[in-house]
Structures are given as structure tokens and as C-alpha cells.
Design a protein around this motif. Structure first.
Motif, PDB file in Angstrom:
ATOM      1  N   ALA A   1      39.502  32.237  38.674  1.00  0.00           N
ATOM      2  CA  ALA A   1      38.761  32.669  39.865  1.00  0.00           C
ATOM      3  C   ALA A   1      39.603  33.559  40.764  1.00  0.00           C
ATOM      4  O   ALA A   1      39.089  34.496  41.383  1.00  0.00           O
ATOM      5  CB  ALA A   1      38.271  31.449  40.642  1.00  0.00           C
ATOM      6  N   ALA A   2      40.904  33.290  40.824  1.00  0.00           N
ATOM      7  CA  ALA A   2      41.806  34.095  41.652  1.00  0.00           C
ATOM      8  C   ALA A   2      42.157  35.428  41.001  1.00  0.00           C
ATOM      9  O   ALA A   2      42.754  36.291  41.636  1.00  0.00           O
ATOM     10  CB  ALA A   2      43.081  33.312  41.944  1.00  0.00           C
ATOM     11  N   GLY A   3      41.812  35.585  39.713  1.00  0.00           N
ATOM     12  CA  GLY A   3      42.123  36.826  39.020  1.00  0.00           C
ATOM     13  C   GLY A   3      43.512  36.850  38.406  1.00  0.00           C
ATOM     14  O   GLY A   3      43.949  37.885  37.912  1.00  0.00           O
ATOM     15  N   TRP A   4      44.214  35.749  38.445  1.00  0.00           N
ATOM     16  CA  TRP A   4      45.563  35.700  37.851  1.00  0.00           C
ATOM     17  C   TRP A   4      45.484  35.706  36.336  1.00  0.00           C
ATOM     18  O   TRP A   4      46.288  36.345  35.664  1.00  0.00           O
ATOM     19  CB  TRP A   4      46.309  34.453  38.289  1.00  0.00           C
TER      20      TRP A   4
ATOM     21  N   THR B   1      42.537  23.446  37.862  1.00  0.00           N
ATOM     22  CA  THR B   1      43.586  24.420  38.188  1.00  0.00           C
ATOM     23  C   THR B   1      43.453  25.653  37.306  1.00  0.00           C
ATOM     24  O   THR B   1      43.593  26.780  37.786  1.00  0.00           O
ATOM     25  CB  THR B   1      44.977  23.788  38.017  1.00  0.00           C
ATOM     26  N   LEU B   2      43.156  25.457  36.042  1.00  0.00           N
ATOM     27  CA  LEU B   2      42.952  26.587  35.136  1.00  0.00           C
ATOM     28  C   LEU B   2      41.793  27.459  35.619  1.00  0.00           C
ATOM     29  O   LEU B   2      41.901  28.684  35.662  1.00  0.00           O
ATOM     30  CB  LEU B   2      42.688  26.083  33.715  1.00  0.00           C
ATOM     31  N   ASP B   3      40.705  26.827  36.035  1.00  0.00           N
ATOM     32  CA  ASP B   3      39.557  27.572  36.563  1.00  0.00           C
ATOM     33  C   ASP B   3      39.911  28.311  37.851  1.00  0.00           C
ATOM     34  O   ASP B   3      39.409  29.412  38.102  1.00  0.00           O
ATOM     35  CB  ASP B   3      38.374  26.636  36.787  1.00  0.00           C
TER      36      ASP B   3
ATOM     37  N   ALA C   1      50.578  37.549  27.705  1.00  0.00           N
ATOM     38  CA  ALA C   1      50.823  38.607  28.690  1.00  0.00           C
ATOM     39  C   ALA C   1      50.951  38.020  30.094  1.00  0.00           C
ATOM     40  O   ALA C   1      51.790  38.460  30.887  1.00  0.00           O
ATOM     41  CB  ALA C   1      49.702  39.643  28.642  1.00  0.00           C
ATOM     42  N   PHE C   2      50.131  37.010  30.409  1.00  0.00           N
ATOM     43  CA  PHE C   2      50.221  36.348  31.706  1.00  0.00           C
ATOM     44  C   PHE C   2      51.583  35.689  31.884  1.00  0.00           C
ATOM     45  O   PHE C   2      52.225  35.823  32.921  1.00  0.00           O
ATOM     46  CB  PHE C   2      49.102  35.305  31.842  1.00  0.00           C
TER      47      PHE C   2
END
Length: 95
Positions: A39-42, A33-35, A70-71
């Protein structure tokens, strides 16, 4: 005669967080999930902190704590937050 040794104080610019700490901070249960977040740019890509593996893939990686923070703050700011007074109708309130 001895020389006086001086130590230079270096301010820490940022802290590196291993994947396990990032997953805990984000409430994510798996590295997959972290990857997917990356990959999604989040979430920003990790920093390589170790040498590459023999097969050419990335070695040990970590994330900058400031980017993880920041995320989290961006996700919190994007959520819909209702005003505590939104449930009250101004006309029905006692004078």
C-alpha cells in the motif's frame, strides 16, 4: 508407425513466491505488514494467480521473485555504510 515426441525446453522467466515466502525473505512477521508495504508503494503489487473469490476480492496471489530481490537490493543499497577507514584520522596515523 510411431511418432517421435519432442519436448520443447521452456526457459523460466521468473518464479512466483507465495506471501509466506515473501514474508520470510523480508523478515516480516505478518501479512498485514506485507500489505502495508504494498500500500505504501515500497513493494510491488502481487500477481493474481487464482480466480477471484465469490465476494469479488482477489484470489490467491504471489510476487515475482525478481521484484522481491530488487526490493531487497534497493534497501541494502540505501543503507548508510561507513567506510572502514572513517574512524582513523589521517594526521594521527604513523608514517
Amino acid at each position: 508407425m510411431s511418432r517421435a515426441r519432442t519436448r520443447e525446453v521452456v526457459a523460466t522467466v521468473d518464479v512466483l513466491m507465495p506471501p509466506e515466502d515473501v514474508m520470510y525473505a523480508l523478515g516480516i512477521g505478518s501479512r498485514t505488514t506485507l500489505d502495508k508495504y504494498v500500500a505504501a508503494g515500497w513493494l510491488s503489487a502481487p500477481v493474481e494467480v487464482g480466480p477471484p473469490r465469490r465476494n469479488g476480492s482477489a484470489g490467491r496471489v504471489a510476487w515475482l521473485k525478481s521484484e522481491v530481490d530488487a526490493f531487497i537490493l534497493a534497501r541494502a543499497a540505501a543503507r548508510p555504510v561507513a567506510s572502514p577507514l572513517a574512524a582513523f584520522d589521517g594526521a594521527s596515523q604513523p608514517a
